[in-house]
Write a protein that holds these residues in place. Structure first.
Motif, mmCIF file in Angstrom:
data_model
loop_
_atom_site.group_PDB
_atom_site.id
_atom_site.type_symbol
_atom_site.label_atom_id
_atom_site.label_comp_id
_atom_site.label_asym_id
_atom_site.label_seq_id
_atom_site.Cartn_x
_atom_site.Cartn_y
_atom_site.Cartn_z
ATOM 1 N N GLU A 271 158.380 24.227 18.449
ATOM 2 C CA GLU A 271 157.539 24.848 17.621
ATOM 3 C C GLU A 271 156.415 23.632 17.089
ATOM 4 O O GLU A 271 155.110 23.951 17.193
ATOM 5 C CB GLU A 271 157.940 25.826 16.606
ATOM 6 N N ASN A 272 156.996 22.726 16.570
ATOM 7 C CA ASN A 272 156.137 21.777 16.075
ATOM 8 C C ASN A 272 155.390 20.870 17.046
ATOM 9 O O ASN A 272 154.411 20.128 16.438
ATOM 10 C CB ASN A 272 157.105 20.900 15.207
ATOM 11 N N LEU A 273 155.908 20.715 18.117
ATOM 12 C CA LEU A 273 155.404 20.023 18.993
ATOM 13 C C LEU A 273 154.113 20.520 19.878
ATOM 14 O O LEU A 273 153.431 19.873 20.817
ATOM 15 C CB LEU A 273 156.637 19.296 20.171
ATOM 16 N N LYS A 274 153.575 21.496 19.431
ATOM 17 C CA LYS A 274 152.190 22.136 19.752
ATOM 18 C C LYS A 274 151.296 21.514 19.177
ATOM 19 O O LYS A 274 151.161 21.089 17.974
ATOM 20 C CB LYS A 274 152.205 23.710 19.625
ATOM 21 N N SER A 275 150.498 20.962 19.840
ATOM 22 C CA SER A 275 149.140 20.166 19.810
ATOM 23 C C SER A 275 147.939 21.246 19.289
ATOM 24 O O SER A 275 147.340 21.866 20.026
ATOM 25 C CB SER A 275 148.490 19.526 21.009
ATOM 26 N N ASP A 276 147.800 21.401 18.010
ATOM 27 C CA ASP A 276 146.869 22.384 17.243
ATOM 28 C C ASP A 276 145.461 21.917 17.095
ATOM 29 O O ASP A 276 145.596 20.532 17.034
ATOM 30 C CB ASP A 276 147.346 22.921 15.968
ATOM 31 N N PHE A 277 144.439 22.675 17.391
ATOM 32 C CA PHE A 277 143.273 21.770 17.171
ATOM 33 C C PHE A 277 142.377 22.582 16.361
ATOM 34 O O PHE A 277 142.254 24.140 16.594
ATOM 35 C CB PHE A 277 142.725 21.984 18.938
ATOM 36 N N TYR A 278 141.607 22.053 15.456
ATOM 37 C CA TYR A 278 140.933 22.779 14.224
ATOM 38 C C TYR A 278 139.479 22.236 14.256
ATOM 39 O O TYR A 278 139.117 21.228 14.807
ATOM 40 C CB TYR A 278 141.415 22.571 13.035
ATOM 41 N N LEU B 159 154.026 12.911 21.776
ATOM 42 C CA LEU B 159 155.129 13.160 20.994
ATOM 43 C C LEU B 159 156.143 14.067 21.908
ATOM 44 O O LEU B 159 155.723 14.773 22.500
ATOM 45 C CB LEU B 159 154.861 13.737 19.848
ATOM 46 N N ALA B 160 157.426 13.697 22.098
ATOM 47 C CA ALA B 160 158.560 14.379 22.856
ATOM 48 C C ALA B 160 159.583 14.812 21.966
ATOM 49 O O ALA B 160 159.941 14.082 21.144
ATOM 50 C CB ALA B 160 159.022 13.236 24.030
ATOM 51 N N LEU C 32 150.586 16.827 22.325
ATOM 52 C CA LEU C 32 150.523 16.580 20.993
ATOM 53 C C LEU C 32 150.772 15.009 21.219
ATOM 54 O O LEU C 32 151.411 14.367 21.696
ATOM 55 C CB LEU C 32 151.653 17.245 20.425
ATOM 56 N N VAL C 33 149.647 14.239 20.640
ATOM 57 C CA VAL C 33 149.575 12.825 20.664
ATOM 58 C C VAL C 33 149.169 12.381 19.194
ATOM 59 O O VAL C 33 148.721 13.180 18.281
ATOM 60 C CB VAL C 33 148.546 12.266 21.614
#
Length: 749
Positions: free
Chosen positions: A348-355, A402-403, A379-380
């Motif tokens: 769940e945390n390794l999703k790359s959110d964009f705001y 991030l892996a 996610l980087v």
């Protein structure tokens, strides 16, 4: 034909033949480079030895405007690959000019370079028929040089080449005439100069420089020469010279009342030069990630806490090592990426959110829950973001991916190599991502997709006029990078400015050291890039790795200059300097107001091993100052008066000494130790500038001075001519006589 692009000069692959080479191995003949066969080890030219100079000369089938050269490579790294080289071009093999200096990376990826193909103040194309490749160094120590493949791109359309050849021949004839005029003027043959100018219609120089020559050399009126320089400064004729001078860094520590941001590193800052407001978001305070958003009003010198916790108002969670960019026209902030410790890396945390944050409405909006699933980057962290405001496009390059912990080890339980993200674009109006290039470790989605060596902790800047991304430095695994290249966003054309050899200890005085988390800014109007150092690989210990240096890169001249460097590492020194200069650091933030030409620096990690959790909260302003017009005027006046003193010393020692004690003394900056030292040394001229030999006395070119002593007129002319040449260096080259001398071009048999 002007250098602007037209529909008839699109690039073609130019055919060539091997004209000449210094030497080659019988197994690897020169013609092998014409065809690109990267899987064939014998498909190359190789020199017999590794000693310089070795060379290869290519002959084009017809004169062409050669704009690019591409080096193909073997399918694997190879010790004979060229690390450094120079390229020359010309219409004759015996008369070629340098058109490129560069180097190749030791990999299998072909590299393309832009070649110099414009001459003169009119910016005209010049054609060449011969290309000389001069290898300087191979990647393997003491190995011979190998060239695997060369492709030349340019223009050979006869309708384009004909006017270029005509212009180039005329240009060379005019330059030769100007060199002759300069020579005869130096030989005191003004009638020949006037005749050449009248018959050919070719001016030796700008008429204003001829006026200065008449004042100085013909009349010896040094006072009027000073007035001339003063007027030239007022008219802006010396502006190019002033803009080419090295900056001086002026740091000012900024203080403000509470509230203000606390200690942190890995935060983000952006600056809106129109509103004169700076924004700061997030970071790591040494113990936890932060999610506070601040603004700083530059004019008022005041911090404002916009939001203590952005996650609580629908914005991004606490984070560090993220990136942020600003659209100043629509007043929107975009943020992407973050770092997570291993224990928090869940699916769940390794999703790359964009705001995006709308400044006017004070509202956060989540654009995407996971850019990776939308065709964007995964996610980087420690990546880079730049925005093309005009086209409303965001570019994201690099960063370490991030892996999940279970995916970061191979089948044997060993930690695998870090994975780096490629180059992506995001079009804001349509909300679409596009992968533009991938990392060399990834599989491209199409055979035409470019492949680059990605990295983390690098710099990336967008130049809105040239529409290029400037990318340099960073870290890839254990390797510190110092390559520097551009990516043209409309054409995907890549040009390498420098490569991994740069940035080593022996080059440290010429280019920035290979670095990680250095901070860079750009001034599109001045065509300059600025770099504040971060971590470098110069030393083994981290404490010594963090040292202060500030560099400027002039895009037009392709030249780095070190504005300042402070190698002090002692705690005692920096404690004393804490109010005068920021201590060395990394994970800091640097932003630039390109309107007022001011930088702002906040926070960072000082890299002290004894205090690993320490972060900084100091806030600094940096002004880069070049010499003022008044300082340049004083420099020119001092030069004029020194040469007048030399001339007086030839005629009358007493008068010269009096001039030294009055006119030169009054203009010397006595707080400048170098100027003071030079002033004291001037007296020695009185004992070496006098022409009293028998030869001089019997020579017809002599005059009687006030004391009855004979003075060689030629000596006076030489002193005045030397002064004129030095003053001409303050003016643009397009205004002055040729810099070269006719005698220097005479071959010695």
């Amino acid at each position: 034909m002007a250098s602007s692009e037209s529909s008839s000069d699109f690039l073609r692959v130019l055919e060539y033949r091997i004209y000449k080479c210094s030497s080659y191995s019988s197994n690897y003949v020169p013609e092998n480079i014409i065809v690109d066969i990267p899987s064939d080890q014998s498909s190359r030219w190789s020199s017999d030895i590794d000693n310089h100079p070795q060379y290869l000369i290519l002959k084009l089938l017809s004169p062409s405007i050669v704009k690019q050269i591409t080096f193909g490579k073997y399918e694997k790294t190879h010790v004979c690959n060229i690390k450094k080289f120079k390229i020359f071009g010309g219409l004759e093999p015996e008369n070629m000019m340098e058109i490129l200096e560069g180097g190749l990376r030791n990999d299998s990826i072909p590299e393309t370079f832009d070649l110099k193909h414009i001459l003169g103040k009119e910016g005209q194309y010049f054609p060449v028929k011969y290309i000389k490749v001069l290898p300087l160094q191979s990647w393997g120590p003491s190995f011979n040089f190998s060239i695997w493949h060369i492709r030349l791109n340019g223009v050979n359309d006869p309708s384009v080449l004909k006017p270029c050849l005509e212009w180039f021949n005329t240009y060379r004839q005019k330059e030769l005439i100007r060199l002759c005029m300069k020579h005869f003027r130096q030989m005191e043959q003004p009638e020949i100069v006037e005749t050449l100018q009248r018959v050919t219609g070719v001016p030796l120089e700008d008429v204003r420089l001829s006026t200065l020559y008449d004042l100085l050399v013909t009349k010896g009126d040094h006072l009027q020469a000073e007035c001339f320089i003063s007027n030239a400064l007022t008219m802006g004729l010396l502006s190019d010279y002033i803009n080419a001078q090295t900056y001086r860094a002026i740091w000012t520590k900024l203080s403000s009342s509470e509230p203000k941001p606390g200690m942190r590193g890995g935060h983000q800052m952006v600056l809106d030069p129109t509103a004169e407001v700076l924004y700061l978001f997030g970071g790591w305070d040494g113990n936890q990630d932060l999610s506070d958003l601040w603004s700083y009003e530059i004019e008022a010198g005041k911090w404002t806490l916009i939001c203590k916790d952005t996650e609580a108002v629908g914005g991004p969670s606490a984070r560090s090592c993220h990136k942020m960019c600003l659209d100043p026209q629509r007043r929107q902030l975009f943020t992407l990426g973050r770092y997570l410790d291993t224990q928090y890396r869940t699916c769940e945390n390794l999703k790359s959110d964009f705001y995006v944050y709308d400044i006017e409405s004070d509202k956060w909006t989540q654009i995407s829950e996971d850019t990776g699933s939308m065709g964007g980057p995964p996610l980087v962290f420690d990546h880079q973001m730049s925005m093309d405001v005009e086209k409303r496009t965001i570019y994201v390059f690099g960063g370490r991916v991030l892996a999940h912990p279970t995916n970061s080890a191979d089948e044997h339980g060993l930690i695998s190599e870090p994975h780096f993200s490629g180059l992506y674009s995001y079009h804001v109006p349509t909300g679409t991502w596009t992968r533009l290039a991938c990392d060399i470790a990834d599989k491209p989605s199409s055979k035409d997709m470019p492949i680059y060596r990605s990295r983390a902790g690098h710099s990336m800047l967008f130049h809105p006029r040239s529409r290029k991304l400037y990318i340099f430095a960073g870290q890839r695994g254990k390797e510190y990078l110092s390559d520097f290249f551009t990516y043209e966003v409309d054409t995907q054309h890549v040009e390498y400015i420098s490569y991994n050899e740069f940035g080593t200890a022996k080059d440290s005085n010429h280019v920035p050291a290979a670095g990680f988390t250095q901070r860079a800014t750009i001034d599109p109007e001045l065509d300059e890039i600025y770099v504040l150092s971060g971590l470098s690989k110069d030393k083994d210990k981290r404490d010594d790795n963090v040292q202060n240096s500030f560099w400027a890169y002039n895009i037009r001249n392709s030249k780095w200059s070190c504005i300042y460097r402070n190698e002090n590492v002692g705690e005692k020194y920096w404690s004393k300097m804490q109010d005068y200069e920021p201590c060395p650091r990394f994970a800091h933030q640097l932003v630039y107001d390109h309107v007022k030409k001011i930088h702002f620096l906040f926070g960072g990690n000082p890299g002290r091993s004894c205090l690993p959790n320490l972060r900084l909260d100091d806030f600094w302003q940096l002004e880069l100052r070049r010499p003022s017009a008044e300082q340049i005027l004083n420099k020119c006046k001092l030069l004029i008066r020194k040469y007048k003193f030399r001339e007086l010393a030839l005629r009358n020692s007493i008068e010269a000494l009096e001039y030294l004690q009055t006119k030169i003394f009054e203009i010397i900056d006595h707080n400048d130790s170098q100027q003071t030292k030079e002033f004291h040394l001037l007296t020695s001229i009185l004992f070496c500038e006098q022409s009293t030999s028998v030869e001089d006395i019997s020579h017809q070119n002599t005059i009687l001075d006030d004391s009855g002593r004979r003075v060689n007129i030629r000596d006076v002319h030489n002193v005045r001519t030397e002064l004129f040449d030095k003053l001409a260096e303050f003016f643009p080259e397009s205004m002055t006589q040729p810099r070269a001398n006719l005698l220097d071009l005479l071959p010695l048999q």
